[in-house]
Enzyme design. Structure first.
Site, short mmCIF file in Angstrom:
data_model
loop_
_atom_site.label_atom_id
_atom_site.label_comp_id
_atom_site.label_asym_id
_atom_site.label_seq_id
_atom_site.Cartn_x
_atom_site.Cartn_y
_atom_site.Cartn_z
N GLU A 42 -14.24 15.30 19.07
CA GLU A 42 -14.25 16.46 19.96
C GLU A 42 -15.44 17.36 19.63
O GLU A 42 -16.06 17.25 18.57
CB GLU A 42 -12.92 17.21 19.79
CG GLU A 42 -12.73 18.45 20.64
CD GLU A 42 -12.77 18.15 22.13
OE1 GLU A 42 -13.89 18.03 22.66
OE2 GLU A 42 -11.70 18.04 22.75
N HIS A 45 -6.47 11.17 23.51
CA HIS A 45 -5.35 11.03 22.59
C HIS A 45 -4.07 11.62 23.18
O HIS A 45 -4.10 12.45 24.10
CB HIS A 45 -5.67 11.73 21.26
CG HIS A 45 -5.93 13.21 21.42
ND1 HIS A 45 -4.91 14.13 21.57
CD2 HIS A 45 -7.09 13.90 21.48
CE1 HIS A 45 -5.43 15.34 21.70
NE2 HIS A 45 -6.74 15.24 21.65
#
Length: 216
Positions: free
Chosen positions: A87, A14
């Site tokens: 994550e 990202h």
């Protein structure tokens, strides 16, 4: 698999968030892109527009979805949300800067810093071993679903750390010696039995992308 059945995945971390800039552990907390991150997402989307992808997958966390949305517009692809691409869960470390985590949990921080694969964060966090197993499963599932196709996957720095090790053979516990910039392009392949690293950290479309910190 035949050679024509090899799956190629382009993995994209990202764009930058304010917490990246503050050296703050995000984990499963939902932090949006900052202005730099939004510009990075658009730059990555433009660089991807010359490629053909069969599908677009994204972590369900907002910073990944924002980045994937820009790519989806450029590629005219709908996004498939995949929570397993999240994550690592950093437990009680989430929301703290690295310095704060070291000061507040010195013994746990030492194990984290040393990449102790069996250390799981208090507060519901994952061990490196469990996290890596989750990422291997989801990447394999995506690859097997797209034989002979190219797929775009938008995810997180820790996920990319595991993907590099999966495809290069580098041990989970070994110190990281490769970069993981925000919004860079990383290419890997799966032939049905083994993974291969094709190209890593292509950031020609970026200006000074922030590297993922060495410890996750």
């Amino acid at each position: 698999m035949e050679m024509t059945d090899i799956s190629r995945l382009c993995l994209v971390r990202h764009g930058e968030t304010a917490w990246n800039a503050e050296r703050r552990l995000q984990g499963h907390l939902d932090v949006p892109l900052n202005e730099t991150g939004r510009l990075q997402a658009e730059a990555a989307a433009r660089s991807l527009a010359g490629h053909t992808f069969a599908a677009l997958y994204s972590s369900d966390l907002g910073r990944a979805r924002e980045t994937a949305t820009a790519a989806g517009r450029a590629l005219a692809l709908d996004m498939t949300i995949e929570p397993a691409l999240r994550e690592r869960h950093y437990g009680d470390f989430q929301g703290l800067t690295y310095d704060e985590a070291r000061a507040r949990f010195p013994a746990d921080y030492d194990r984290f810093h040393a990449r102790d694969a069996d250390f799981a964060f208090a507060g519901g966090g994952e061990s490196l071993t469990a996290f890596a197993a989750r990422i291997r499963r989801v990447l394999s599932r995506i690859a097997v679903a797209h034989p002979g196709e190219q797929v775009l996957v938008v995810t997180h720095g820790g996920v990319l750390d595991v993907a590099h090790r999966l495809t290069s053979g580098k041990a989970l516990e070994a110190k990281r010696d490769f970069t993981i910039p925000n919004a860079a392009l990383n290419w890997i392949e799966f032939d049905g039995g083994a993974w291969r690293l094709v190209a890593w950290a292509d950031e020609a479309h970026l200006q000074g992308a922030r590297d993922e910190l060495p410890n996750g």
